[in-house]
Write an enzyme that holds these catalytic residues in place. Structure first.
Site, PDB file in Angstrom:
ATOM      1  N   MET A  77      19.308   7.538   7.835  1.00  0.00           N
ATOM      2  CA  MET A  77      19.751   6.182   8.203  1.00  0.00           C
ATOM      3  C   MET A  77      18.863   5.591   9.291  1.00  0.00           C
ATOM      4  O   MET A  77      18.431   4.442   9.206  1.00  0.00           O
ATOM      5  CB  MET A  77      21.214   6.214   8.675  1.00  0.00           C
ATOM      6  CG  MET A  77      22.209   6.534   7.597  1.00  0.00           C
ATOM      7  SD  MET A  77      22.207   5.351   6.243  1.00  0.00           S
ATOM      8  CE  MET A  77      23.071   3.968   6.970  1.00  0.00           C
ATOM      9  N   GLY A  78      18.597   6.394  10.321  1.00  0.00           N
ATOM     10  CA  GLY A  78      17.798   5.907  11.445  1.00  0.00           C
ATOM     11  C   GLY A  78      16.405   5.481  11.005  1.00  0.00           C
ATOM     12  O   GLY A  78      15.946   4.377  11.327  1.00  0.00           O
ATOM     13  N   VAL A  89      23.140   8.876  15.134  1.00  0.00           N
ATOM     14  CA  VAL A  89      23.252  10.339  15.138  1.00  0.00           C
ATOM     15  C   VAL A  89      24.613  10.764  14.598  1.00  0.00           C
ATOM     16  O   VAL A  89      25.482   9.925  14.352  1.00  0.00           O
ATOM     17  CB  VAL A  89      23.055  10.906  16.566  1.00  0.00           C
ATOM     18  CG1 VAL A  89      21.629  10.653  17.041  1.00  0.00           C
ATOM     19  CG2 VAL A  89      24.059  10.310  17.537  1.00  0.00           C
ATOM     20  N   ASN A 114      29.137   6.799  12.003  1.00  0.00           N
ATOM     21  CA  ASN A 114      30.518   6.669  11.512  1.00  0.00           C
ATOM     22  C   ASN A 114      31.500   7.239  12.528  1.00  0.00           C
ATOM     23  O   ASN A 114      32.172   8.236  12.276  1.00  0.00           O
ATOM     24  CB  ASN A 114      30.675   7.418  10.186  1.00  0.00           C
ATOM     25  CG  ASN A 114      30.258   6.554   9.016  1.00  0.00           C
ATOM     26  OD1 ASN A 114      30.271   5.334   9.101  1.00  0.00           O
ATOM     27  ND2 ASN A 114      29.877   7.208   7.936  1.00  0.00           N
ATOM     28  N   SER A 165      26.775   0.134   6.466  1.00  0.00           N
ATOM     29  CA  SER A 165      27.035   0.678   5.128  1.00  0.00           C
ATOM     30  C   SER A 165      25.938   0.295   4.156  1.00  0.00           C
ATOM     31  O   SER A 165      25.320  -0.750   4.283  1.00  0.00           O
ATOM     32  CB  SER A 165      28.367   0.157   4.589  1.00  0.00           C
ATOM     33  OG  SER A 165      28.523   0.604   3.262  1.00  0.00           O
ATOM     34  N   GLY A 166      25.736   1.173   3.197  1.00  0.00           N
ATOM     35  CA  GLY A 166      24.739   0.886   2.160  1.00  0.00           C
ATOM     36  C   GLY A 166      23.840   2.085   1.919  1.00  0.00           C
ATOM     37  O   GLY A 166      22.946   2.019   1.075  1.00  0.00           O
ATOM     38  N   LYS A 204      34.882  -0.437   9.312  1.00  0.00           N
ATOM     39  CA  LYS A 204      34.006   0.458   8.534  1.00  0.00           C
ATOM     40  C   LYS A 204      34.826   1.632   7.983  1.00  0.00           C
ATOM     41  O   LYS A 204      34.618   2.074   6.845  1.00  0.00           O
ATOM     42  CB  LYS A 204      32.853   0.973   9.412  1.00  0.00           C
ATOM     43  CG  LYS A 204      31.972   2.037   8.741  1.00  0.00           C
ATOM     44  CD  LYS A 204      31.269   1.496   7.519  1.00  0.00           C
ATOM     45  CE  LYS A 204      30.201   2.321   6.860  1.00  0.00           C
ATOM     46  NZ  LYS A 204      30.070   3.717   6.943  1.00  0.00           N
ATOM     47  N   HIS A 238      36.653   0.344   5.063  1.00  0.00           N
ATOM     48  CA  HIS A 238      35.643   0.186   4.004  1.00  0.00           C
ATOM     49  C   HIS A 238      35.412   1.524   3.304  1.00  0.00           C
ATOM     50  O   HIS A 238      35.401   1.617   2.077  1.00  0.00           O
ATOM     51  CB  HIS A 238      34.328  -0.338   4.607  1.00  0.00           C
ATOM     52  CG  HIS A 238      33.131  -0.129   3.734  1.00  0.00           C
ATOM     53  ND1 HIS A 238      32.498   1.093   3.612  1.00  0.00           N
ATOM     54  CD2 HIS A 238      32.473  -0.964   2.900  1.00  0.00           C
ATOM     55  CE1 HIS A 238      31.512   0.982   2.746  1.00  0.00           C
ATOM     56  NE2 HIS A 238      31.458  -0.249   2.307  1.00  0.00           N
ATOM     57  N   ASN A 239      35.231   2.572   4.085  1.00  0.00           N
ATOM     58  CA  ASN A 239      34.967   3.885   3.486  1.00  0.00           C
ATOM     59  C   ASN A 239      36.175   4.382   2.700  1.00  0.00           C
ATOM     60  O   ASN A 239      36.026   4.991   1.639  1.00  0.00           O
ATOM     61  CB  ASN A 239      34.588   4.901   4.562  1.00  0.00           C
ATOM     62  CG  ASN A 239      33.149   4.731   5.021  1.00  0.00           C
ATOM     63  OD1 ASN A 239      32.598   3.642   4.940  1.00  0.00           O
ATOM     64  ND2 ASN A 239      32.542   5.793   5.493  1.00  0.00           N
ATOM     65  N   GLU A 277      36.130   2.696  -0.461  1.00  0.00           N
ATOM     66  CA  GLU A 277      35.060   3.311  -1.266  1.00  0.00           C
ATOM     67  C   GLU A 277      35.591   4.582  -1.959  1.00  0.00           C
ATOM     68  O   GLU A 277      35.342   4.799  -3.150  1.00  0.00           O
ATOM     69  CB  GLU A 277      33.894   3.631  -0.327  1.00  0.00           C
ATOM     70  CG  GLU A 277      32.680   4.262  -0.948  1.00  0.00           C
ATOM     71  CD  GLU A 277      31.625   4.567   0.128  1.00  0.00           C
ATOM     72  OE1 GLU A 277      31.284   3.675   0.935  1.00  0.00           O
ATOM     73  OE2 GLU A 277      31.140   5.708   0.167  1.00  0.00           O
ATOM     74  N   TYR A 278      36.345   5.396  -1.231  1.00  0.00           N
ATOM     75  CA  TYR A 278      36.969   6.580  -1.839  1.00  0.00           C
ATOM     76  C   TYR A 278      37.827   6.158  -3.036  1.00  0.00           C
ATOM     77  O   TYR A 278      37.817   6.780  -4.092  1.00  0.00           O
ATOM     78  CB  TYR A 278      37.894   7.294  -0.844  1.00  0.00           C
ATOM     79  CG  TYR A 278      37.268   8.298   0.087  1.00  0.00           C
ATOM     80  CD1 TYR A 278      36.222   7.956   0.934  1.00  0.00           C
ATOM     81  CD2 TYR A 278      37.758   9.603   0.154  1.00  0.00           C
ATOM     82  CE1 TYR A 278      35.685   8.873   1.820  1.00  0.00           C
ATOM     83  CE2 TYR A 278      37.220  10.537   1.040  1.00  0.00           C
ATOM     84  CZ  TYR A 278      36.188  10.159   1.867  1.00  0.00           C
ATOM     85  OH  TYR A 278      35.664  11.075   2.736  1.00  0.00           O
TER      86      TYR A 278
END
Ligand code: NBP
Length: 482
Positions: free
Chosen positions: A13-14, A74, A102, A128-129, A182, A185-186, A189-190
């Site tokens: 991600m970073g 991180v 997260n 997210s993404g 978020k 959102h997750n 998503e589940y």
């Protein structure tokens, strides 16, 4: 020239966020605990960019223009606190720390407040993404200390996804609001993923369809009301062949992993007393899938599932499964937004539901057409109690109702589990039932525990206790709601 922003944590991600920021003309300084990763990044993906590598936190902080922005990408949890403790002595009043991982929203509440007391502004933001989103435009959900937002806004809105020129990034609210949204959102998503999996199982085991047929069905569904990133990738997955030419999906072990955000959403729903049954079932479905050895054993011990081959109209059943997926998806979002409504009240988050739908419309894993409909419902009525009460969704539920039930009956007849489809229907039927059997439940509670009840023929708020057995006492238990 000093850098515009510093980023710590050069994992998938970073690295991709840094490259995205660089593409948009921002100068980024980077640091990673394992410093060799910094050198590899600069020699590899970040070669020929403006990215500045640093090998200590002091060097990172010194390389930043003021007010400094340091973003953490991180592992969530203690690592974030450890970095904050090390950064604070190096920063000045008005500098900003952003946590893009997260993190649990309660941790973000605590960190925002503790840092405000030291004149450091804190932002906890959902990103997210996945890898692709981070690189080319994620959905970004920032919350925390609003004093930090004007400084960070140009960077975040530039690198986020855009739909019709609107950035999929807006200020969500104070303290842990960004991470709260978020988290939900997750959870959604589940739910979306579990619903697709249930449709898959009904189509493959219930109707005996092949991976190629599934590919066509999902590609077709992606043209209509279900059009979304997850349906699109599902169609692509069914088309993907292993080296031997057979569908790869059939060779993947059926044990699902999870990192905890779905579970957090479920726990929070229980804490707030809001039915979030579909996401809850989706988390439990992953847990059950993980008990692979036990399931294999049970399959040998328990009777086989009913062997009733499907003999009906296949096209009609495919359409019924489509309707089940759509209706249950509406329930999932209705439950998720209902939870956010409660959280907004409970934690003073001042959430704007239309803006949230807008942020989720692009860049993130649950991006879909459908979020436009949600945005429109909240634009029409920002105080909407439940999405199911919006005309558009009420009508959609009416149309999908019959097919939804048929799909679940197929699962029941053939012993194919549909926990999310079924629990969504149970919620729907419960939500629109004027009189549930809780009258009996209250009688039971009063019978064994003198918990009291209200009566249909008396005003609300008046509580009664009955001596059901003739030898109970007259003392009632305290009436309170947990
Ligand atoms: P990871 O979640 O795998 O974290 C890797 C980073 O954390 C590396 O920089 C690693 O440094 C550092 N780190 C760890 Br692990 N333990 C550390 C410690 N004790 N002290 C200092 N640094 C430590 O990376 P990711 O998948 O890029 O995700 C980053 C954040 O974004 C996470 O919070 C994740 O939940 C969230 N997120 C991930 C995704 C996704 O699709 N992957 C999507 C959205 C959000 P090292 O190189 O020295 O080990």
């Amino acid at each position: 020239m000093k850098a515009d922003i510093g980023l710590i944590g050069l994992a998938v991600m970073g690295q991709n966020l840094v490259l995205n920021m660089n593409d948009h003309g921002f100068k980024v300084a980077v640091f990673n605990r394992t410093t060799s990763v910094v050198d590899e990044f600069l020699a590899g993906p970040a070669a020929d960019t403006e990215v500045v590598g640093t090998h200590s936190l002091e060097e990172l902080v010194d390389s930043l223009s003021s007010p400094r922005i340091v973003m953490l990408m991180v592992k969530a949890g203690e690592v974030v606190d450890q970095y904050i403790d090390k950064l604070v002595p190096l920063l000045s009043a008005g500098d900003i720390i952003v946590d893009g991982g997260n993190s649990l929203f309660t941790d973000t509440n605590r960190r925002t407040q503790a840092l405000a007391a030291q004149n450091i502004y804190y932002i906890g933001t959902g990103v997210s993404g996945g890898e692709e989103g981070a690189r080319h435009g994620p959905s970004i959900m920032p919350g925390g200390n609003p004093a930090a937002w004007p400084t960070v806004k140009p960077i975040f809105q530039a690198i986020s996804a855009h739909v019709n020129n609107d950035p999929c990034c807006e200020w969500v609210g104070d303290n842990g609001a960004g991470h709260y949204v978020k988290m939900v959102h997750n959870g959604i998503e589940y739910g979306d993923m579990q619903l697709i999996c249930e449709a898959y199982k009904l189509l493959s085991d219930g109707l005996g369809l092949s991976a190629d047929q599934l590919h066509s069905i999902f590609a077709d569904w992606n043209q209509g009301v279900l059009s979304s990133y997850l349906i699109e990738i599902t169609a692509a997955i069914f088309a993907y062949k292993d080296e031997d030419g057979l569908p790869l999906v059939d060779k993947i072990l059926d044990t699902a992993g999870q990192k905890g955000t779905g579970k957090w959403t479920g726990i929070n729903a229980l804490d707030l007393g809001i039915p979030l049954t579909l996401i809850g079932e989706s988390v439990f479905a992953r847990c059950l899938s993980a008990q692979k050895d036990e399931r294999v054993k049970a399959a040998g011990v328990l009777p086989k599932r009913p062997a009733t081959a499907f003999t009906g109209d296949q096209a009609a059943m495919i359409s019924a499964i489509h309707d089940a997926l759509y209706a249950a998806k509406i329930i999932s979002y209705a439950q998720g937004f209902r939870l956010m409504r409660e959280a907004s009240k409970e934690y003073n988050l001042s959430l704007n539901y239309g803006e949230i739908a807008l942020m989720w419309r692009g860049g993130c894993i649950i991006r879909s057409q459908f979020l436009n409909d949600i945005k429109q419902a909240y634009d029409a009525n920002p105080a909407l109690e439940n999405l199911l009460l919006a005309d558009f969704f009420a009508e959609a539920m009416g149309k999908a109702d019959a097919g939804w039930r048929k799909a679940i009956i197929l699962g029941i007849e053939q012993g194919i589990p549909t926990p999310a489809f079924s629990s969504a229907l149970a919620y729907y039927d419960g939500y629109r039932t004027e009189r549930l059997p809780a009258n009996l439940l209250q009688a039971q509670r009063d019978y064994f525990g003198a918990h009291t009840y209200e009566r249909t023929d008396k005003p609300r708020g008046e509580f009664f206790h009955t001596d059901w057995t003739g030898h109970g006492g007259k003392t009632a238990s305290t009436t309170y709601t947990v």
